[in-house]
Design a protein around this motif. Sequence first.
Motif, mmCIF file in Angstrom:
data_model
loop_
_atom_site.group_PDB
_atom_site.id
_atom_site.type_symbol
_atom_site.label_atom_id
_atom_site.label_comp_id
_atom_site.label_asym_id
_atom_site.label_seq_id
_atom_site.Cartn_x
_atom_site.Cartn_y
_atom_site.Cartn_z
ATOM 1 N N GLY A 12 -0.973 4.921 3.373
ATOM 2 C CA GLY A 12 -1.148 4.222 2.096
ATOM 3 C C GLY A 12 -0.168 4.707 1.042
ATOM 4 O O GLY A 12 0.386 3.907 0.282
ATOM 5 N N VAL A 15 3.478 3.457 2.110
ATOM 6 C CA VAL A 15 3.644 2.021 1.861
ATOM 7 C C VAL A 15 3.675 1.736 0.360
ATOM 8 O O VAL A 15 4.495 0.944 -0.118
ATOM 9 C CB VAL A 15 2.543 1.200 2.566
ATOM 10 C CG1 VAL A 15 2.576 -0.257 2.150
ATOM 11 C CG2 VAL A 15 2.689 1.320 4.082
ATOM 12 N N SER A 16 2.812 2.399 -0.407
ATOM 13 C CA SER A 16 2.806 2.144 -1.857
ATOM 14 C C SER A 16 4.116 2.589 -2.501
ATOM 15 O O SER A 16 4.593 1.933 -3.428
ATOM 16 C CB SER A 16 1.586 2.777 -2.540
ATOM 17 O OG SER A 16 1.630 4.178 -2.479
ATOM 18 N N LEU A 19 6.491 -0.257 -1.834
ATOM 19 C CA LEU A 19 6.137 -1.447 -2.619
ATOM 20 C C LEU A 19 6.425 -1.247 -4.103
ATOM 21 O O LEU A 19 6.941 -2.155 -4.760
ATOM 22 C CB LEU A 19 4.671 -1.820 -2.387
ATOM 23 C CG LEU A 19 4.355 -2.380 -0.999
ATOM 24 C CD1 LEU A 19 2.843 -2.504 -0.815
ATOM 25 C CD2 LEU A 19 5.031 -3.717 -0.780
ATOM 26 N N ARG A 49 4.759 -9.761 -9.510
ATOM 27 C CA ARG A 49 3.322 -9.522 -9.751
ATOM 28 C C ARG A 49 2.544 -9.353 -8.452
ATOM 29 O O ARG A 49 1.676 -8.481 -8.345
ATOM 30 C CB ARG A 49 2.719 -10.657 -10.568
ATOM 31 C CG ARG A 49 2.974 -10.498 -12.025
ATOM 32 C CD ARG A 49 2.207 -11.518 -12.856
ATOM 33 N NE ARG A 49 3.146 -12.044 -13.826
ATOM 34 C CZ ARG A 49 3.495 -13.310 -13.944
ATOM 35 N NH1 ARG A 49 2.956 -14.227 -13.183
ATOM 36 N NH2 ARG A 49 4.376 -13.678 -14.833
ATOM 37 N N SER A 50 2.827 -10.196 -7.476
ATOM 38 C CA SER A 50 2.108 -10.123 -6.197
ATOM 39 C C SER A 50 2.398 -8.813 -5.478
ATOM 40 O O SER A 50 1.495 -8.189 -4.902
ATOM 41 C CB SER A 50 2.494 -11.304 -5.297
ATOM 42 O OG SER A 50 2.129 -12.511 -5.898
ATOM 43 N N THR A 51 3.654 -8.401 -5.511
ATOM 44 C CA THR A 51 4.023 -7.134 -4.886
ATOM 45 C C THR A 51 3.368 -5.967 -5.625
ATOM 46 O O THR A 51 2.914 -5.008 -5.006
ATOM 47 C CB THR A 51 5.555 -6.973 -4.850
ATOM 48 O OG1 THR A 51 6.120 -8.131 -4.222
ATOM 49 C CG2 THR A 51 5.963 -5.743 -4.077
ATOM 50 N N LEU A 53 0.517 -6.022 -7.240
ATOM 51 C CA LEU A 53 -0.901 -6.013 -6.861
ATOM 52 C C LEU A 53 -1.077 -5.403 -5.477
ATOM 53 O O LEU A 53 -1.982 -4.582 -5.265
ATOM 54 C CB LEU A 53 -1.469 -7.437 -6.896
ATOM 55 C CG LEU A 53 -2.925 -7.579 -6.485
ATOM 56 C CD1 LEU A 53 -3.835 -6.756 -7.381
ATOM 57 C CD2 LEU A 53 -3.337 -9.039 -6.505
ATOM 58 N N THR A 54 -0.222 -5.758 -4.545
ATOM 59 C CA THR A 54 -0.303 -5.201 -3.202
ATOM 60 C C THR A 54 -0.053 -3.698 -3.237
ATOM 61 O O THR A 54 -0.729 -2.929 -2.540
ATOM 62 C CB THR A 54 0.711 -5.899 -2.272
ATOM 63 O OG1 THR A 54 0.501 -7.312 -2.333
ATOM 64 C CG2 THR A 54 0.568 -5.425 -0.842
ATOM 65 N N ALA A 55 0.896 -3.255 -4.053
ATOM 66 C CA ALA A 55 1.173 -1.820 -4.188
ATOM 67 C C ALA A 55 -0.045 -1.080 -4.733
ATOM 68 O O ALA A 55 -0.367 0.020 -4.270
ATOM 69 C CB ALA A 55 2.375 -1.600 -5.097
ATOM 70 N N VAL A 57 -3.152 -1.957 -4.347
ATOM 71 C CA VAL A 57 -4.148 -1.910 -3.270
ATOM 72 C C VAL A 57 -3.835 -0.744 -2.322
ATOM 73 O O VAL A 57 -4.733 0.026 -1.953
ATOM 74 C CB VAL A 57 -4.201 -3.252 -2.504
ATOM 75 C CG1 VAL A 57 -5.003 -3.125 -1.227
ATOM 76 C CG2 VAL A 57 -4.779 -4.346 -3.398
ATOM 77 N N PHE A 58 -2.561 -0.592 -1.936
ATOM 78 C CA PHE A 58 -2.195 0.512 -1.053
ATOM 79 C C PHE A 58 -2.341 1.864 -1.744
ATOM 80 O O PHE A 58 -2.689 2.854 -1.099
ATOM 81 C CB PHE A 58 -0.786 0.322 -0.486
ATOM 82 C CG PHE A 58 -0.771 -0.556 0.731
ATOM 83 C CD1 PHE A 58 -1.041 -0.037 1.993
ATOM 84 C CD2 PHE A 58 -0.505 -1.909 0.608
ATOM 85 C CE1 PHE A 58 -1.042 -0.841 3.116
ATOM 86 C CE2 PHE A 58 -0.504 -2.729 1.725
ATOM 87 C CZ PHE A 58 -0.773 -2.199 2.986
#
Length: 184
Positions: A12, A15-16, A19, A49-51, A53-55, A57-58
């Motif tokens: 996590g 990956v973050s 991202l 923005r989507s990236t 948000l995904t970051a 989450v990770f």
Amino acid sequence: MNEIMWAIGRAGGIVSLGLFTLVLVLGIVSRSGRPLLGLPRFSVALVHRSTALTAVVFLALHVGTLMLDPHAKLALPDVVVPFIAAWNPFWVGLGTVALDLVLALVVTGLLRQRLGQRVFRTIHWAAYGMWPIGLAHALGTGTNAVDLWFQAYAWGCAGAVACAVVWRLSAGFAETSAARLGRA
């Protein structure tokens, strides 16, 4: 089970980092007002923005699993208050500072319409501080911090940000109203 939590926590974080690097690079290069890779500006903003948000989450996966892992022994105060962790307080503290800045960015992002553009942008500059602090956290702590593949990954992320900053500061960069309107 402990090894699984530790592995998920590490993954996590890794990956973050990637991202958040992409988010920062997109934020830097999209400020030109020019389309990026043939995408209109609103599309780049949506990907940004989507990236992000995904970051987030990770990042939550990274922190949450390390809080559940008995080896990491990360407690709630360690996640909120910097530099008080029992293990490696400085490097974990940098991660806490980066997390606190991410939380400020998320809150202001959610309240963007109520805060106004000027306040939002001012607070959004915290991203320029969050990223290098997060990178330092990644390089200073963690099981993979000394591995050659991770060093290459982390410095590759730093290289991508450096290239974006150099491009942004170059003489060819111009953010003009004509460029924003697509007339440049």
